[in-house]
Design a protein around this motif. Structure first.
Motif, short mmCIF file in Angstrom:
data_model
loop_
_atom_site.label_atom_id
_atom_site.label_comp_id
_atom_site.label_asym_id
_atom_site.label_seq_id
_atom_site.Cartn_x
_atom_site.Cartn_y
_atom_site.Cartn_z
N GLY A 24 1.75 -12.64 -1.85
CA GLY A 24 1.27 -12.64 -0.46
C GLY A 24 1.09 -14.03 0.08
N SER A 27 4.39 -15.81 0.64
CA SER A 27 5.11 -15.43 1.85
C SER A 27 4.62 -16.23 3.05
CB SER A 27 4.97 -13.93 2.11
OG SER A 27 3.65 -13.58 2.51
N TRP A 253 -8.21 -15.97 2.16
CA TRP A 253 -8.00 -14.51 2.12
C TRP A 253 -9.08 -13.80 1.32
CZ3 TRP A 253 -4.62 -18.12 0.06
CH2 TRP A 253 -4.56 -18.21 -1.34
N LYS A 269 0.09 -16.69 8.54
CA LYS A 269 0.06 -15.34 7.98
C LYS A 269 0.46 -14.31 9.03
CE LYS A 269 -2.80 -12.01 5.45
NZ LYS A 269 -2.37 -10.85 6.26
N ASP A 273 3.47 -11.83 8.49
CA ASP A 273 3.25 -10.39 8.56
C ASP A 273 4.19 -9.72 9.56
OD1 ASP A 273 1.26 -10.57 6.68
OD2 ASP A 273 -0.40 -10.41 8.10
N LYS A 274 4.48 -10.41 10.64
CA LYS A 274 5.41 -9.88 11.64
C LYS A 274 6.80 -9.72 11.03
CE LYS A 274 7.09 -10.71 16.33
NZ LYS A 274 7.03 -11.63 17.51
N LEU A 276 7.47 -9.34 7.86
CA LEU A 276 7.41 -8.28 6.84
C LEU A 276 7.41 -6.90 7.49
CD1 LEU A 276 4.79 -9.87 4.41
CD2 LEU A 276 7.26 -9.72 4.09
N LYS A 277 6.78 -6.78 8.63
CA LYS A 277 6.74 -5.50 9.33
C LYS A 277 8.09 -5.13 9.92
CE LYS A 277 4.32 -3.10 13.07
NZ LYS A 277 3.25 -3.21 14.11
#
Length: 279
Positions: A24, A27, A253, A269, A273-274, A276-277
């Motif tokens: 995590g 990334s 985190w 992050k 996350d965008k 990864l989504k």
């Protein structure tokens, strides 16, 4: 490969070592590199013993695949079965000590980075550091008595500095002349009882006389240094700091986080996350 300065301005070899528990944060770090090195070709070497196909799927979703090549390196964990492991340090951290064996011989320099890092500005100045005959470039987080004791404990030269191993530039061309991986294993075996900080102690003990130094505030800023340096604030960090390192136990985190540098982590992050989504 990438011997001359003009080539190195547009190409970076980067090494990370980790297990699935840090995929995590990795990334986030990779997304921050993509944003702040937009014109750079990246060769990402991922040394591990247990990453899964799903882990590499996450990596591939946050990188720019048009200019980033991922080189998975599977490491036999038994190679370092006698290395001391601290509570917060896994054996994977030792894999950077295998750099001479796991990185191709035509790579002359490589940037090692812990996965608990974000890149806030270009790293080109660090990547193109002038080594001379030094083996490694690093920066420290300790001062005063702690610095003095670490140097004395590891028999480091008087004019040296104890560096943090989370951000290191390796001069592989010179390192191949200076030692072998077996020399590193021999050093660990001989000095096992005084390697309190694991592979970081190995790097300082072996290469203390072959190290050049960069500005901690710019290329390896952590919470302790930020708190200690009264002349810098968050605005200074935004304008000047390239690499922010969330080392130690104070991670943004985690719910118990008490630092001041979290905004940088959560900015990148959200972007990771965008990806990864949508990936």
């Amino acid at each position: 490969m990438y011997k001359n300065f003009s080539e190195r301005k547009s190409v970076m070899n980067i090494l990370v070592t980790l297990n699935s528990g840090y995929i995590g944060p990795l990334s986030v770090m990779l997304k921050s590199i993509m944003i702040n090195e937009p014109e750079t070709e990246i060769h990402l070497y991922v040394a591990h013993s247990s990453l899964t196909e799903k882990d590499f799927d996450i990596i591939n979703k946050v990188i720019d695949k048009t200019r980033t090549t991922v080189h998975p390196i599977s490491v036999d964990p038994s190679l370092l079965e006698h290395a001391p492991v601290l509570k917060r340090i896994s054996k994977e951290t030792y894999y950077r000590l295998l750099v001479l064996d796991i990185i191709p011989e035509d790579v002359d320099r490589i940037l090692y980075m812990d996965p608990d890092i974000v890149v806030n500005k270009s790293m080109k100045e660090l990547y193109n550091v002038s080594f001379g005959d030094a083996v490694v470039a690093g920066a420290g987080h300790t001062t005063g008595c702690v610095e003095w004791y670490n140097k004395k404990r590891l028999d480091m030269p008087e004019n040296s500095h104890y560096v943090n191993a989370g951000v290191l530039m390796f001069n592989l061309e010179e390192m191949r002349k200076f030692c072998t991986t077996q020399d590193i294993f021999d050093y660990i075996e001989k000095n096992l009882k005084k390697l309190w900080l694991s592979d970081q102690d190995v790097i300082n003990g072996m290469f203390g006389a072959k190290t050049v130094y960069f500005d901690t505030r710019v290329f390896n800023l952590d919470e302790k240094v930020f708190k200690r340096e009264r002349k810098i604030d968050l605005d200074w960090v935004r304008e000047n700091t390239s690499i922010i390192h969330y080392n130690g136990s104070d991670k943004p985190w985690k719910s118990e986080y008490k630092g001041k540098l979290a905004e940088f982590y959560f900015h990148y992050k959200a972007l990771a996350d965008k990806d990864l989504k949508n990936g």
